[in-house]
Design an enzyme around this catalytic site. Structure first.
Site, PDB file in Angstrom:
ATOM      1  N   HIS A   1       0.851  -1.189   0.000  1.00 21.21           N
ATOM      2  CA  HIS A   1       0.000   0.000   0.000  1.00 21.21           C
ATOM      3  C   HIS A   1       0.887   1.239   0.000  1.00 21.21           C
ATOM      4  CE1 HIS A   1      -3.904  -1.912   1.782  1.00 21.21           C
ATOM      5  NE2 HIS A   1      -3.328  -2.700   0.880  1.00 21.21           N
TER       6      HIS A   1
ATOM      7  N   GLU B   1       0.912   3.875   1.829  1.00 23.33           N
ATOM      8  CA  GLU B   1       1.407   4.290   3.139  1.00 23.33           C
ATOM      9  C   GLU B   1       2.562   3.413   3.607  1.00 23.33           C
ATOM     10  OE1 GLU B   1      -3.205   4.550   3.504  1.00 23.33           O
ATOM     11  OE2 GLU B   1      -1.736   3.465   2.302  1.00 23.33           O
TER      12      GLU B   1
ATOM     13  N   CYS C   1      -6.202   1.953   5.824  1.00 20.25           N
ATOM     14  CA  CYS C   1      -6.829   0.683   6.204  1.00 20.25           C
ATOM     15  C   CYS C   1      -6.276   0.229   7.561  1.00 20.25           C
ATOM     16  CB  CYS C   1      -6.531  -0.370   5.132  1.00 20.25           C
ATOM     17  SG  CYS C   1      -4.802  -0.914   5.138  1.00 20.25           S
TER      18      CYS C   1
ATOM     19  N   CYS D   1      -2.344  -0.165   7.431  1.00 21.90           N
ATOM     20  CA  CYS D   1      -1.623   1.106   7.299  1.00 21.90           C
ATOM     21  C   CYS D   1      -1.811   1.998   8.522  1.00 21.90           C
ATOM     22  CB  CYS D   1      -2.055   1.809   6.022  1.00 21.90           C
ATOM     23  SG  CYS D   1      -1.617   0.888   4.531  1.00 21.90           S
TER      24      CYS D   1
END
Length: 175
Positions: free
Chosen positions: A74, A76, A104, A107
């Site tokens: 992801h 992040e 999410c 993250c």
């Protein structure tokens, strides 16, 4: 027999070119937005992230889950890794993480664990967001670090339109 490479849907959005003179939330979120456009152009979910410290970018990334075949890739997570490497320290104290969609669970947890001072996200996520959307990990009473949050508002419309257009095209391709 190998199937032909898939061509990502054309991105109808243009990158932003913010003034370098005012390095505020809009400036850094514009850079995150540009990362999201790069993700779209690589047929990845268009989410971008920038981490800033003392007015300078120390990490920036976009989702690469599909191309890396990695569920942890992801924006992040990748930006946090870059920032920690840049600083030579896993503690990102006094840094601000800018991301185009609410983080999410994974993250959000990584953001707390890395001791980021502040998170600024554009689009709230009521289904999977964990900094105010579906839940808020920052509100857990026993965590040893709490984030400052700026939730929604900074380029929210632009980032939402980008995400919605991407998924609308994806659904149309599958129909």
């Amino acid at each position: 027999m190998d199937s032909p490479p898939v061509t990502p849907p054309a991105c109808p959005f243009e990158k932003r070119f913010p003034s370098q003179l005012l390095r505020d939330d809009t400036f850094f979120m514009s850079l995150a937005y540009n990362q999201a456009i790069d993700a779209w152009r690589q047929d990845e979910v268009p989410i971008g992230c920038v981490i800033a410290l003392d007015g300078e970018v120390i990490g920036s990334a976009h989702n690469t889950v599909e191309s890396a075949h990695d569920p942890t890739a992801h924006a992040e997570m990748l930006a946090i890794t870059q920032a920690a490497s840049h600083l030579g320290n896993w503690r990102l104290e006094n840094a601000t993480l800018y991301v185009t969609k609410e983080p999410c669970p994974m993250c959000s947890g990584a953001t707390l664990m890395s001791r980021v001072k502040r998170v600024c996200y554009a689009v709230p996520d009521p289904k999977m967001g964990c900094l105010g959307g579906a839940t808020n990990l920052n509100d857990l009473p026993r965590v040893n670090h709490h984030l400052e949050l700026t939730a929604g508002g900074v380029l929210e419309t632009e980032c939402r339109e980008l995400l919605q257009a991407f998924f609308k095209l994806k659904r149309a391709e599958q129909a």
